[in-house]
Scaffold this active site. Structure first.
Site, PDB file in Angstrom:
ATOM      1  N   ILE A 140       8.636  10.169  -9.083  1.00 43.54           N
ATOM      2  CA  ILE A 140       7.988   9.676  -7.862  1.00 43.54           C
ATOM      3  C   ILE A 140       7.636   8.194  -7.946  1.00 43.54           C
ATOM      4  O   ILE A 140       7.164   7.607  -6.962  1.00 43.54           O
ATOM      5  CB  ILE A 140       6.709  10.483  -7.546  1.00 43.54           C
ATOM      6  CG1 ILE A 140       5.735  10.447  -8.732  1.00 43.54           C
ATOM      7  CG2 ILE A 140       7.065  11.906  -7.176  1.00 43.54           C
ATOM      8  CD1 ILE A 140       4.415  11.155  -8.449  1.00 43.54           C
ATOM      9  N   GLY A 141       7.886   7.560  -9.095  1.00 45.08           N
ATOM     10  CA  GLY A 141       7.566   6.141  -9.209  1.00 45.08           C
ATOM     11  C   GLY A 141       8.172   5.526 -10.448  1.00 45.08           C
ATOM     12  O   GLY A 141       8.351   6.192 -11.466  1.00 45.08           O
ATOM     13  N   ASP A 142       8.511   4.245 -10.343  1.00 42.76           N
ATOM     14  CA  ASP A 142       9.086   3.503 -11.469  1.00 42.76           C
ATOM     15  C   ASP A 142       8.430   2.135 -11.512  1.00 42.76           C
ATOM     16  O   ASP A 142       8.681   1.297 -10.639  1.00 42.76           O
ATOM     17  CB  ASP A 142      10.604   3.379 -11.306  1.00 42.76           C
ATOM     18  CG  ASP A 142      11.260   2.671 -12.486  1.00 42.76           C
ATOM     19  OD1 ASP A 142      10.554   2.396 -13.476  1.00 42.76           O
ATOM     20  OD2 ASP A 142      12.474   2.394 -12.413  1.00 42.76           O
ATOM     21  N   GLY A 196       5.882   1.947 -16.889  1.00 37.42           N
ATOM     22  CA  GLY A 196       6.257   3.333 -17.085  1.00 37.42           C
ATOM     23  C   GLY A 196       6.815   3.987 -15.839  1.00 37.42           C
ATOM     24  O   GLY A 196       6.811   3.407 -14.749  1.00 37.42           O
ATOM     25  N   ASN A 197       7.312   5.204 -16.012  1.00 35.59           N
ATOM     26  CA  ASN A 197       7.828   6.021 -14.916  1.00 35.59           C
ATOM     27  C   ASN A 197       6.844   7.146 -14.640  1.00 35.59           C
ATOM     28  O   ASN A 197       6.216   7.672 -15.562  1.00 35.59           O
ATOM     29  CB  ASN A 197       9.192   6.611 -15.271  1.00 35.59           C
ATOM     30  CG  ASN A 197      10.210   5.537 -15.603  1.00 35.59           C
ATOM     31  OD1 ASN A 197      10.238   5.020 -16.725  1.00 35.59           O
ATOM     32  ND2 ASN A 197      11.054   5.199 -14.655  1.00 35.59           N
ATOM     33  N   ASP A 250      -4.779  -5.518  -9.899  1.00 37.62           N
ATOM     34  CA  ASP A 250      -3.477  -5.183  -9.315  1.00 37.62           C
ATOM     35  C   ASP A 250      -3.638  -4.261  -8.109  1.00 37.62           C
ATOM     36  O   ASP A 250      -2.878  -3.310  -7.940  1.00 37.62           O
ATOM     37  CB  ASP A 250      -2.580  -4.532 -10.369  1.00 37.62           C
ATOM     38  CG  ASP A 250      -1.107  -4.493  -9.946  1.00 37.62           C
ATOM     39  OD1 ASP A 250      -0.727  -5.282  -9.053  1.00 37.62           O
ATOM     40  OD2 ASP A 250      -0.343  -3.687 -10.498  1.00 37.62           O
TER      41      ASP A 250
END
Length: 433
Positions: free
Chosen positions: A10-12, A16-17, A125
């Site tokens: 669901i994310g990269d 990290g992934n 961030d």
């Protein structure tokens, strides 16, 4: 990790992934973040900023770290599962958010941020991708760049996604503060209204240009310290006047515009904290609405004891106009929270609205001119010092930022309002102080 079965990625990210997975032992859906770098000692893992921060932070609007595990030199973070992020919500949105929806998002973001800052961390961030959403609940995530407020500079200059990066970071300040998070909050608030970024720079230089194109090029009077930062010479290329935010965000209220302007101030010292932002008039709902209403819109208000009445006569002149300006009826509540609108003549009462659900209001006074309601009002000068939410004689004034008792006031309500006869102008509505 054998007990976790991956459903899909669901994310990269840079570090990290992220995968959605479920625990085969409990059937619980979780989010698994697999770090890209290799780890050889457990001490390396527990010393990571993200781990240290999330171990200390426990708040309903901060994503919960459930477990940290290491296998074959690979590190995995197990988080509670969230449906999507705010970026997805904005991207899939077909129509503008209502102000109520935006306020709901922002309250949660600011509550989580206030807790984080008060517990010694700033995020560095903040962006829509790092704000996770499930059924209207928002949680701050991805603390990989988080720093302790008490940590000593210099800090790294490359933090946060460019579009939400504060100008002091773009200009390579090495000693920035949690105010960089507040800049990001302002940019996100604007984006919730427009569904597009406020400062979509294509590079760091273009990012500075995009900010100048909205806020105007700063100088020593606007941001003295900023003019001495390493890259401040970049401003020599951008001599741009500020834009009117009402043109860029036409669906935003005056209160929302004011909050965005303060959060996105060039000078970080002028930005409100998360706690102060939550006290801004943008979040004051369930209070009175200072705008003229027709009789059909007047709300029925619960009857309360009659207030104490006082008749105040200020220094009259010899001209009829002087008496017209200076004779005012002052109503002071007999006890805090008095609602005196039921004792007001109907032609005056239709000009106000009190929310019955608003509890524990401050002690207030109301003032009415003792003149006939049919007296011409066109020649009466409008008051110039009212806050932005006030409406004088049926016309909204331009924002004179500030509410009494609020940290957002550039100019609070005049303390000597009735010592100066020029301010005793009759107003065709009830005003509360």
């Amino acid at each position: 990790m054998e007990r976790y079965k991956v459903i899909r990625e669901i994310g990269d990210g840079t570090c990290g992934n992220v995968f959605r997975a479920y625990n085969t032992e409990t059937n619980e859906i979780v989010a698994v973040k697999k770090m890209k770098r290799k780890f050889f000692q457990w001490e390396e893992c527990i010393s990571l900023r993200e781990v240290k921060a999330l171990q200390k932070l426990n708040h309903p609007n901060i994503v919960k770290l459930k477990e940290v595990t290491m296998e074959n030199h690979e590190l995995f973070f197990i988080f509670e599962n969230m449906e999507c992020n705010l970026y997805d919500v904005i991207r899939e949105r077909q129509a503008a958010f209502s102000e109520e929806e935006i306020r709901n998002f922002m309250v949660q973001i600011l509550q989580g941020l206030a807790y984080m800052h008060n517990n010694g961390y700033f995020h560095r961030d903040l962006k829509p991708e790092n704000l996770l959403v499930t059924d209207g609940t928002v949680k701050i995530a991805d603390f990989g760049l988080a720093r302790e407020v008490s940590s000593s500079p210099p800090y790294t200059d490359y933090v946060s996604t460019r579009w939400y990066r504060a100008p002091e970071v773009l200009l390579q300040s090495s000693a920035y503060t949690p105010a960089i998070d507040m800049w990001a909050v302002g940019a996100i608030l604007a984006e919730l209204f427009t569904l597009s970024p406020l400062f979509p720079g294509g590079s760091e230089t273009d990012q500075l240009y995009k900010i100048c194109a909205v806020l105007g090029t700063p100088d020593h009077t606007v941001w003295p310290e900023g003019m001495n930062l390493p890259r401040s010479s970049s401003f020599n290329f951008f001599q741009i006047p500020p834009r009117n935010l009402w043109e860029l965000i036409p669906n935003a209220t005056l209160e929302a515009i004011d909050l965005i302007q303060q959060l996105c101030s060039w000078d970080p010292r002028r930005r409100p904290t998360a706690e102060q932002s939550l006290q801004h008039p943008f979040f004051n709902v369930g209070n009175w609405v200072p705008r003229p209403l027709h009789a059909s819109h007047t709300k029925t208000i619960e009857t309360r004891p009659n207030p104490r009445l006082e008749l105040n006569l200020w220094d009259f002149g010899t001209e009829p106009e002087d008496n017209y300006l200076d004779l005012t009826l002052s109503l002071k509540p007999s006890f805090p929270g008095t609602d005196f609108s039921n004792n007001v003549p109907e032609h005056t009462k239709e000009e106000i609205l009190l929310y019955p659900g608003f509890e524990n209001p401050p002690v207030q006074s109301g003032f009415w001119p003792l003149v006939a309601s049919d007296r011409p009002m066109g020649d009466v000068p409008a008051m110039s010092s009212w806050p932005q939410a006030y409406v004088v004689d049926g016309q909204a004034t331009l924002p004179a930022v500030g509410f009494s008792g609020s940290p957002f006031g550039l100019s609070p309500l005049q303390p000597n309002l009735f010592e100066n006869r020029s301010f005793a102008t009759p107003i065709r509505q009830v005003n509360f102080f």
